[in-house]
Motif scaffolding. Structure first.
Motif, PDB file in Angstrom:
ATOM      1  N   HIS A 108     -37.476 -44.774  18.480  1.00 49.06           N
ATOM      2  CA  HIS A 108     -36.237 -44.038  18.220  1.00 49.06           C
ATOM      3  C   HIS A 108     -36.486 -42.846  17.306  1.00 49.06           C
ATOM      4  O   HIS A 108     -35.826 -41.807  17.422  1.00 49.06           O
ATOM      5  CB  HIS A 108     -35.148 -44.964  17.657  1.00 49.06           C
ATOM      6  CG  HIS A 108     -35.407 -45.482  16.279  1.00 49.06           C
ATOM      7  ND1 HIS A 108     -35.009 -44.807  15.145  1.00 49.06           N
ATOM      8  CD2 HIS A 108     -36.012 -46.615  15.846  1.00 49.06           C
ATOM      9  CE1 HIS A 108     -35.356 -45.507  14.078  1.00 49.06           C
ATOM     10  NE2 HIS A 108     -35.967 -46.602  14.469  1.00 49.06           N
ATOM     11  N   GLN A 109     -37.476 -42.962  16.398  1.00 45.93           N
ATOM     12  CA  GLN A 109     -37.822 -41.830  15.536  1.00 45.93           C
ATOM     13  C   GLN A 109     -38.512 -40.733  16.338  1.00 45.93           C
ATOM     14  O   GLN A 109     -38.259 -39.544  16.138  1.00 45.93           O
ATOM     15  CB  GLN A 109     -38.717 -42.308  14.397  1.00 45.93           C
ATOM     16  CG  GLN A 109     -38.029 -43.271  13.438  1.00 45.93           C
ATOM     17  CD  GLN A 109     -39.005 -43.895  12.459  1.00 45.93           C
ATOM     18  OE1 GLN A 109     -40.155 -44.145  12.794  1.00 45.93           O
ATOM     19  NE2 GLN A 109     -38.539 -44.162  11.245  1.00 45.93           N
ATOM     20  N   ARG A 119     -38.082 -40.134  19.494  1.00 45.58           N
ATOM     21  CA  ARG A 119     -37.051 -39.513  20.331  1.00 45.58           C
ATOM     22  C   ARG A 119     -36.220 -38.508  19.535  1.00 45.58           C
ATOM     23  O   ARG A 119     -35.799 -37.480  20.067  1.00 45.58           O
ATOM     24  CB  ARG A 119     -36.143 -40.593  20.942  1.00 45.58           C
ATOM     25  CG  ARG A 119     -36.797 -41.394  22.049  1.00 45.58           C
ATOM     26  CD  ARG A 119     -36.019 -42.663  22.316  1.00 45.58           C
ATOM     27  NE  ARG A 119     -34.605 -42.415  22.437  1.00 45.58           N
ATOM     28  CZ  ARG A 119     -33.943 -42.384  23.594  1.00 45.58           C
ATOM     29  NH1 ARG A 119     -34.590 -42.561  24.729  1.00 45.58           N
ATOM     30  NH2 ARG A 119     -32.645 -42.165  23.625  1.00 45.58           N
ATOM     31  N   GLU A 120     -35.980 -38.824  18.267  1.00 43.92           N
ATOM     32  CA  GLU A 120     -35.238 -37.876  17.428  1.00 43.92           C
ATOM     33  C   GLU A 120     -36.001 -36.570  17.280  1.00 43.92           C
ATOM     34  O   GLU A 120     -35.411 -35.479  17.308  1.00 43.92           O
ATOM     35  CB  GLU A 120     -34.970 -38.506  16.058  1.00 43.92           C
ATOM     36  CG  GLU A 120     -33.963 -39.650  16.089  1.00 43.92           C
ATOM     37  CD  GLU A 120     -33.898 -40.400  14.772  1.00 43.92           C
ATOM     38  OE1 GLU A 120     -34.517 -39.921  13.792  1.00 43.92           O
ATOM     39  OE2 GLU A 120     -33.261 -41.468  14.718  1.00 43.92           O
ATOM     40  N   ALA A 125     -35.742 -34.656  20.625  1.00 47.76           N
ATOM     41  CA  ALA A 125     -34.449 -33.994  20.780  1.00 47.76           C
ATOM     42  C   ALA A 125     -34.350 -32.764  19.890  1.00 47.76           C
ATOM     43  O   ALA A 125     -33.810 -31.727  20.296  1.00 47.76           O
ATOM     44  CB  ALA A 125     -33.318 -34.983  20.466  1.00 47.76           C
ATOM     45  N   HIS A 126     -34.898 -32.861  18.676  1.00 46.99           N
ATOM     46  CA  HIS A 126     -34.869 -31.729  17.740  1.00 46.99           C
ATOM     47  C   HIS A 126     -35.606 -30.518  18.301  1.00 46.99           C
ATOM     48  O   HIS A 126     -35.240 -29.371  18.029  1.00 46.99           O
ATOM     49  CB  HIS A 126     -35.494 -32.162  16.408  1.00 46.99           C
ATOM     50  CG  HIS A 126     -35.568 -31.071  15.384  1.00 46.99           C
ATOM     51  ND1 HIS A 126     -34.462 -30.580  14.730  1.00 46.99           N
ATOM     52  CD2 HIS A 126     -36.634 -30.353  14.910  1.00 46.99           C
ATOM     53  CE1 HIS A 126     -34.838 -29.622  13.895  1.00 46.99           C
ATOM     54  NE2 HIS A 126     -36.143 -29.463  13.988  1.00 46.99           N
ATOM     55  N   GLU A 154     -28.947 -40.737  25.733  1.00 50.68           N
ATOM     56  CA  GLU A 154     -28.229 -41.107  24.516  1.00 50.68           C
ATOM     57  C   GLU A 154     -28.577 -42.536  24.136  1.00 50.68           C
ATOM     58  O   GLU A 154     -28.690 -43.424  24.989  1.00 50.68           O
ATOM     59  CB  GLU A 154     -26.722 -40.972  24.732  1.00 50.68           C
ATOM     60  CG  GLU A 154     -25.910 -41.142  23.459  1.00 50.68           C
ATOM     61  CD  GLU A 154     -24.422 -40.899  23.662  1.00 50.68           C
ATOM     62  OE1 GLU A 154     -23.652 -41.187  22.731  1.00 50.68           O
ATOM     63  OE2 GLU A 154     -24.050 -40.423  24.761  1.00 50.68           O
ATOM     64  N   GLU A 208     -28.713 -45.636  20.566  1.00 53.75           N
ATOM     65  CA  GLU A 208     -28.400 -46.046  19.199  1.00 53.75           C
ATOM     66  C   GLU A 208     -29.321 -47.184  18.802  1.00 53.75           C
ATOM     67  O   GLU A 208     -29.851 -47.897  19.660  1.00 53.75           O
ATOM     68  CB  GLU A 208     -26.944 -46.492  19.067  1.00 53.75           C
ATOM     69  CG  GLU A 208     -25.916 -45.385  19.271  1.00 53.75           C
ATOM     70  CD  GLU A 208     -24.508 -45.819  18.880  1.00 53.75           C
ATOM     71  OE1 GLU A 208     -24.390 -46.675  17.976  1.00 53.75           O
ATOM     72  OE2 GLU A 208     -23.551 -45.302  19.481  1.00 53.75           O
ATOM     73  N   GLU A 253     -37.903 -40.988   7.176  1.00 52.39           N
ATOM     74  CA  GLU A 253     -38.224 -41.692   8.403  1.00 52.39           C
ATOM     75  C   GLU A 253     -39.217 -42.820   8.180  1.00 52.39           C
ATOM     76  O   GLU A 253     -39.358 -43.704   9.010  1.00 52.39           O
ATOM     77  CB  GLU A 253     -38.827 -40.704   9.416  1.00 52.39           C
ATOM     78  CG  GLU A 253     -37.885 -39.586   9.793  1.00 52.39           C
ATOM     79  CD  GLU A 253     -38.587 -38.516  10.620  1.00 52.39           C
ATOM     80  OE1 GLU A 253     -39.827 -38.480  10.619  1.00 52.39           O
ATOM     81  OE2 GLU A 253     -37.889 -37.726  11.255  1.00 52.39           O
TER      82      GLU A 253
END
Length: 384
Positions: free
Chosen positions: A6-7, A9-10, A13-14, A21, A23, A223
């Motif tokens: 998930h990190q 992927r962040e 996306a950045h 999407e 969570e 993170e």
């Protein structure tokens, strides 16, 4: 430093790499609520274990849930699982994707060549290792000059070599920006997919950051967590020590990565297995030495400890004072072999001679110290 999916992927996306999407949830109840927000009751949801290792799908750590209620049940099954020695503390819930094709892409540092290598295949997914083993020609490797980077031409070259569609090339450039801007050593997407609607999405991600660049990456602190670390590695990280847990029985402490690596080799050459890598650094204080020794002695697998120090910036008498301090703080129950050489070596040996201990043994050469540590470890193993 490895990131959770998930990190990663962040970061994607950045930098403009599209991701479904998603969570993150730490409890089954949180998973149900997240699934509901993601529209699981209409189209289902994917529940994925968040651990810093591969093979989650084959281990049962990635499952599809039909609705929010099923997501809660699935999360309860996955949370707490052990996947290759990693306990699952959180799960990520992601919207499902109608996949048309799967690809594999990554950038990895090639230390020997002093450059990066792009690795890509038009056949990504869970079986990528089998594809690479059966048909190595299906996985291409393209060298990337760090000074040039991944230009439009280089991205097109990588895509063409791997048989990737042209619309993947822009994503290759964005993933390169992730690597450069985030000071990463590895950026991997498996699978990178094209959906039936024609979108190119990163469904999974693996990123390894260069710890040496922490000083210029302030947000890493937000993170970074130690949940996925070995407890001793987490303790060492909290104390600022460069410690890596290994699977042997001789604890190794030295000053300087090169000396420690050499010491590991010498220990192995004596027929023993190193239990750890611990570099106390070039200017280590007595307290650092004490912290390091206490850490290594706390490993139940360690049967003997070898301290190998060549005094330079770190004076040997300071190291000796650290050993004495550690022996005041920690009950020594395992043999300790110390080799001091270089700056103030004679003074350091004198400090240890003035504080004798029945389990402390001094040697003047690295080979002799390693041989003695190996013998003591073997003797302790026989007694146990």
């Amino acid at each position: 430093m490895d990131l959770y999916e998930h990190q990663a992927r962040e970061l994607f996306a950045h930098h403009g790499v599209a991701v479904p999407e998603a969570e993150v949830a730490a409890t089954a109840r949180e998973a149900r609520e997240a699934a509901h927000r993601l529209g699981a009751d209409d189209r289902g949801v994917v529940v994925k274990a968040q651990v810093k290792t591969g093979g989650r799908g084959k281990a049962g750590g990635v499952k599809r849930a039909a609705d929010a209620a099923a997501a809660e049940i699935t999360a309860r099954q996955i949370l707490g699982m052990d996947i290759k020695g990693h306990t699952v503390h959180t799960v990520m819930l992601a919207q499902p994707v109608d996949v048309e094709r799967e690809f594999y892409v990554s950038y990895v540092l090639d230390r020997a060549a002093g450059r990066f290598t792009a690795i890509a295949s038009a056949e990504g997914g869970m079986e990528i290792e089998e594809v690479a083993a059966r048909r190595p020609e299906a996985v291409v490797r393209v060298p990337v000059d760090p000074a040039e980077g991944v230009t439009e031409a280089k991205a097109a070259e990588i895509a063409a070599a791997a048989g990737l569609p042209e619309d993947v090339a822009p994503v290759l450039r964005r993933l390169w920006r992730v690597l450069v801007d985030e000071d990463a050593l590895l950026v991997e997407v498996n699978p990178l997919v094209r959906t039936r609607e024609g979108a190119v999405l990163a469904l999974d991600g693996k990123v390894t950051l260069d710890d040496n660049a922490r000083f210029r990456q302030a947000r890493w602190g937000e993170e970074h967590d130690t949940a996925g670390l070995d407890p001793l590695e987490a303790e060492a990280a909290a104390k600022g020590l460069g410690y890596v847990k290994l699977d042997g029985e001789v604890g190794v402490i030295g000053n300087g990565a090169g000396l420690v690596m050499s010491t590991l080799d010498v220990v192995a050459g004596c027929g023993a297995r190193p239990a750890n890598f611990l570099d106390i650094g070039g200017g280590a204080s007595a307290q650092v030495m004490a912290d390091g020794l206490a850490l290594v002695l706390g490993d139940p697998a360690v049967k003997s400890v070898l301290v190998n120090v060549f005094g330079g910036i770190t004076a040997c008498d300071a190291v000796a004072e650290g050993i004495v301090r550690a022996l005041d703080q920690v009950r020594l129950t395992k043999p300790l072999v110390v080799r001091l050489d270089g700056n103030n070596a004679a003074l350091g040996r004198a400090v240890l001679d003035a504080h004798p201990h029945p389990l402390l043994d001094q040697r003047t050469t690295m080979d002799g110290a390693a041989r003695r540590a190996a013998e003591l470890a073997a003797s302790a193993a026989v007694v146990a």
